[in-house]
Design an enzyme around this catalytic site. Structure first.
Site, PDB file in Angstrom:
ATOM      1  CD  GLN A 208      47.514  44.358  55.232  1.00 42.80           C
ATOM      2  OE1 GLN A 208      47.995  44.258  56.364  1.00 42.80           O
ATOM      3  NE2 GLN A 208      48.110  45.065  54.272  1.00 42.80           N
TER       4      GLN A 208
ATOM      5  CG  HIS B 247      50.596  47.008  58.940  1.00 45.29           C
ATOM      6  ND1 HIS B 247      51.462  48.067  59.010  1.00 45.29           N
ATOM      7  CD2 HIS B 247      50.594  46.642  57.623  1.00 45.29           C
ATOM      8  CE1 HIS B 247      51.951  48.336  57.802  1.00 45.29           C
ATOM      9  NE2 HIS B 247      51.425  47.472  56.945  1.00 45.29           N
TER      10      HIS B 247
ATOM     11  CD  GLU C 244      63.905  44.726  60.036  1.00 45.19           C
ATOM     12  OE1 GLU C 244      64.300  45.888  59.864  1.00 45.19           O
ATOM     13  OE2 GLU C 244      63.599  44.266  61.164  1.00 45.19           O
TER      14      GLU C 244
ATOM     15  CE1 TYR D  40      54.819  49.397  50.607  1.00 45.74           C
ATOM     16  CE2 TYR D  40      53.601  50.619  52.268  1.00 45.74           C
ATOM     17  CZ  TYR D  40      54.169  49.442  51.822  1.00 45.74           C
ATOM     18  OH  TYR D  40      54.090  48.304  52.601  1.00 45.74           O
TER      19      TYR D  40
END
Length: 374
Positions: free
Chosen positions: A90, A154, A248, A269
């Site tokens: 990512q 992340h 959130e 997960y």
């Protein structure tokens, strides 16, 4: 008689609970909004992580693959002079933002993954630079998180400024939830606050805490990929990816712990329990959470008169479902949700332009302009 009355009460309570559940479900459902059309203004982008408008109306765009593009007069010009970008999972070239006084000082701010520093792999870094023609100059590294890691998840990351000129940027927990987000002596899983030159504000919450990372403003975050200043209150709003469920929206507060992974509305997960706790003393509750997850990315408030029915709404991109979510707020509560750009692609970033129109960056598509129907 007593037994019949008891059965009636039990049945009534069950019906009431079912009604409440259905009511919550209705509130949580997203409605499709169709009172607009779209125009692709920048075509053929792969993963446009962030974009920003320059004062002349042209665009700077970050491609996750490591290219900084200047879009003007219908052409995408590659800007040279970026530091080396470490690509993994990512991670890559991430967000971009202008200094609030860009017209006077010319500073732009970029987050990217860097392999500099301790350990193998990479971690999120914040730089600032000035644009001179087709090249960056005066490049300064303001903050580099560490240690490096070869994990591919992340990294965060978004950048914004508050009304006092402080700079905020987000970094995810780097996939190490048990070590990073709850430990203020470590980077990652944090929102950071700096002065615009990269120095530490004197009133940051942990400047007097031994061994703490003094740039930290709040902690206990998972992977915040949305961050924006509220146009009226000036408070910094973020959203962050949950695990399976439990994305959130949070309003950042100085020195506060937002709970990850001790509290969560999500599960692993694999479907197993992550934590039994959704709330604990000393940990902040989200303003809103999504179950199931939408994989949020990008965030903007609508303030433009071009969209009178949307004014004051919050826009959030969904990577998972490929739409832009419009959230209607009342007293900082989400009361209704609408889907925009449904089926067009993964929405990576969204911004209201200086002309008042909303623009969204879609993976594999480009940057699209949202135009209300007359």
């Amino acid at each position: 008689m007593k037994q019949s009355k008891l059965l009636f009460i039990i049945s009534f309570m069950s019906l009431l609970a079912c009604a409440q559940k259905n009511k919550s479900k209705v509130v949580a459902e997203t409605l499709t909004s169709i009172n607009y059309k779209t125009e692709v203004v920048v075509p053929d982008l792969n993963i446009p992580w962030g974009f920003v408008f320059l004062p002349d109306g042209t665009l700077l765009i970050t491609e996750k693959s490591g290219e900084l593009l200047h879009f003007k007069e219908g052409e995408k010009i590659i800007i040279e002079g970026l530091p080396e970008v470490y690509l993994r999972g990512q991670g890559g070239l991430l967000d971009i933002e202008l200094h609030p006084d860009y017209n006077q000082n010319g500073w732009l701010y970029i987050t990217h993954v860097s392999s500099e520093g301790e350990g193998d792999g990479g971690n999120t870094a914040l730089i600032r630079a000035k644009l001179s023609g087709n090249k960056l100059k005066n490049v300064e590294r303001l903050y580099k998180t560490g240690p490096n890691s070869k994990r591919g998840q992340h990294f965060g990351s978004r950048i914004t400024f508050d009304n006092d000129g402080f700079l905020y940027f987000s970094v995810g927990d780097r996939g190490n939830r048990d070590l990073n987000p709850q430990d203020i002596t470590r980077d990652c899983g944090k929102i950071y606050r700096l002065n615009a030159d990269g120095s530490i504000p004197e009133d940051n919450p942990f400047v007097e805490t031994p061994n703490a990372k003094t740039a930290i403003f709040s902690y206990g975050h998972r992977n915040p990929q949305g961050m924006v200043k509220h146009p009226e209150t000036g408070k910094i709003w973020i959203h962050e990816h949950g695990p399976k469920g439990g994305d959130e929206i949070n309003i950042i507060q100085k020195g506060k712990n937002f709970g990850w992974p001790i509290i969560s509305y999500g599960i692993n997960y694999s479907g197993t329990t992550l934590t039994e706790n959704t709330a604990l003393p000393g940990m902040e509750q989200p303003l809103f959470y999504w179950v199931p997850s939408i994989a949020p990315s990008g965030m903007a408030f609508v303030t433009s008169d071009i969209y009178p029915d949307w004014k004051g709404n919050l826009l959030v991109g969904s990577l998972k479902f490929g739409y832009l979510e419009r959230l209607v707020l009342k007293n900082d509560k989400v009361v209704t949700r609408y889907k925009l750009l449904e089926g067009m692609g993964r929405v990576r970033s969204v911004r209201q332009g200086p002309n008042g129109y909303i623009y969204a960056a879609l993976e594999g598509v480009g940057i699209v302009k949202i135009i209300p129907n007359k």
